[in-house]
Design an enzyme around this catalytic site. Structure first.
Site, PDB file in Angstrom:
ATOM      1  CB  SER A  60      -0.859  -0.038   1.269  1.00 14.74           C
ATOM      2  OG  SER A  60      -1.608   1.122   1.363  1.00 14.74           O
ATOM      3  CB  SER A 105       5.008   2.458   1.187  1.00  8.90           C
ATOM      4  OG  SER A 105       4.597   1.340   0.449  1.00  8.90           O
ATOM      5  CE  LYS A 106       4.599  -1.854   8.186  1.00  8.27           C
ATOM      6  NZ  LYS A 106       5.319  -1.009   9.162  1.00  8.27           N
ATOM      7  N   GLY A 107       3.836  -3.104   3.322  1.00  2.00           N
ATOM      8  CA  GLY A 107       3.473  -4.315   2.610  1.00  2.00           C
ATOM      9  C   GLY A 107       3.187  -5.436   3.567  1.00  2.00           C
ATOM     10  CG  ASP A 148       6.365  -4.442  10.120  1.00  2.44           C
ATOM     11  OD1 ASP A 148       6.651  -3.292  10.483  1.00  2.44           O
ATOM     12  OD2 ASP A 148       5.348  -5.036  10.522  1.00  2.44           O
TER      13      ASP A 148
END
Ligand code: GLU
Length: 475
Positions: A60, A105-107, A148
């Site tokens: 995202s 952002s992040k996944g 993460d």
């Protein structure tokens, strides 16, 4: 009674709205900053154990006011779009607050990594990286992932290598991901960075007696009783450094299979070893164990460090939390509803977007190192040592001329003469970043009558910075 909690993303938006409501933003900008720009969902198959397994992953992008955008990739069964979007939004605010020049952002990948062998995880990770890289969702100038929950150096090395294979002439390929091992383009101090940042954050909090008093505490960090939830990478390093270097007592450690407590202080290193060998805290010999781990969040202590999952302090338990000071080492551990209850009780919360920003701060240093293709300190270290040597020699000559014997403390020469290596420089940059960012929140917290808590102060500072960068672009 069923307690109605908003989703994680709604919770982040509610907190954002609280701050935006008391800011003077141009019409429409508030919504532009709050919304998530795009979320990519990918489903891909990997042949394992004689059959094709299908996985679902997300990346995202919350805000591209600065590029590249930045944020970790999480491996967990609970990963979903709402969570990834909430985490991406937090990345935008976090980077702005600590002045890391990135968008957010992040996944995430829906997977339980413990169910797979290492070579299987490598195949899955490489395939996921391939899917993201071919859409520029992994790219040194567009989107730079990091570790993460459920991922670490190993996964980052696979991602970096996968990107390099797909972009054989990109001289900056290594900068496509951070959190890599040192021998694959990583930086010293990245693994400890988030926990180290929590330590630096608490030190800065305790430097101002007004802040300590707001939490109803007195004195410094020394002797404070601390409960940590989650002894993963962040919780472990924070607890270890605080116990070893600041004299706090770790009175409780909460893990998946219950909690340990000991008013005299737990041996963090011993508990960490025990978890590594036995998969949990059960059976640890030198402490009291309870299977009711979550209940230990409500125990009496001075500082509570939630360092695991989001939403662990919620409408159901917020009333019973006794800690006067909470530092959010995890992302989103306190829901918006719980935040309100705790604020009314006078609990001071050092918010996630600041408290766990140590990770992305050192990721920033790693990215800069990769782009400059040189280790920090390589040019200056020996020159610095030579200059210090000159000063020491002059002091010795001077004391001889005065007929005196110069006898500095035994480790003075060793400490003073030694030029800083990469690890020292990284820690110094991180300390400076954590202090400066805290001071910017503190100023808003103390100076504005309409701001009662550090979270609102943090949002005001970071939204202000994002807004300023939109203004600079003429938007
Ligand atoms: N996953 C970490 C975070 O939530 C680190 C992100 C990064 O280094 O880009 O802040």
């Amino acid at each position: 009674m069923v307690l109605q909690e908003p989703s994680f993303r709604e919770s982040v938006d509610l907190m954002f709205n609280r701050a935006a409501a008391i800011m003077d933003l141009p019409p429409g900008l508030e919504e532009k900053i709050r919304v998530c720009n795009a979320t990519y969902t990918v489903r891909f198959g990997v042949r394992l154990r004689g059959q094709i397994h299908t996985f679902t992953g997300y990346r995202s992008v919350h805000s591209e006011h600065m590029e590249p955008v930045k944020g970790g990739i999480r491996y967990a069964m609970a990963v979903n779009q709402d969570e990834v979007e909430a985490l991406a939004a937090l990345m935008t605010y976090k980077c702005a607050l600590v002045e890391a020049p990135f968008g957010g952002s992040k996944g995430g990948l829906c997977i339980d990594p413990r169910q797979y062998e290492e070579h299987e995880l490598e195949m899955i990770t490489r395939r996921f990286a391939y899917e993201l890289a071919k859409r520029d969702l992994i790219n040194p100038s567009q989107n730079v992932p990091a570790p993460d929950m459920g991922t670490g150096e190993r996964e980052m090395a696979w991602i970096a290598d996968q990107y390099a294979r797909m972009n054989t002439t990109d001289i900056n390929a290594r900068a496509c991901v951070t959190g890599k091992p040192l021998n694959a383009g990583g930086i010293a101090g990245r693994v400890e960075a988030t926990g180290r940042g929590v330590q630096f954050a608490l030190r800065e909090f305790f430097r101002d007696p007004r802040d300590v008093e707001k939490a109803g505490l007195t004195g410094g960090l020394e002797g404070k009783r601390v409960i940590v939830q989650g002894l993963g990478n962040v919780g472990y390093h924070a607890a270890k450094f605080l116990a070893q270097q600041d004299g706090v007592r770790i009175t409780g450690i909460i893990e998946r299979d219950g909690a340990l407590f000991d008013e005299g202080g737990l041996d963090v290193e011993a508990v960490h070893h025990w978890i590594a060998r036995h998969g949990g805290v059960s059976g640890f010999p030198d402490a009291t164990h309870t299977a009711e781990g979550a209940a230990v969040l409500e125990h009496d202590c001075d500082i509570l460090i939630p360092a695991a999952l989001e939403g662990v302090i919620n409408l159901a338990n917020a009333h019973r939390i006794q800690a006067p000071l909470i530092i959010e080492a995890a992302n989103g551990p306190v829901t918006a509803g719980a935040d309100e209850i705790l604020r009314d009780k006078g609990t001071v919360i050092i918010p996630d977007m600041y408290a766990n920003a140590g990770g992305v701060t050192v990721s920033y240093f790693e990215w800069v190192k990769n782009l400059s293709h040189i280790r920090f300190g390589r040019m200056q270290r020996r020159q610095e040592e030579a200059r210090h040597q000159l000063v020491v020699e002059q002091l010795e000559t001077l004391s001889d001329a005065l007929g005196k014997t110069w006898s500095p403390s035994p480790d003075f020469k060793e400490k003073y003469l030694r030029g800083a290596d990469e690890l020292e420089l990284v820690r110094s940059g991180l300390d400076d970043t954590m202090r400066t960012a805290y001071q910017s929140m503190r100023e808003v917290w103390h100076d504005r009558a309409d701001v009662q808590d550090l979270r609102t102060a943090a949002y005001i500072v970071s939204i202000g910075k994002v807004a300023a960068s939109y203004r600079a672009k003429g938007l």
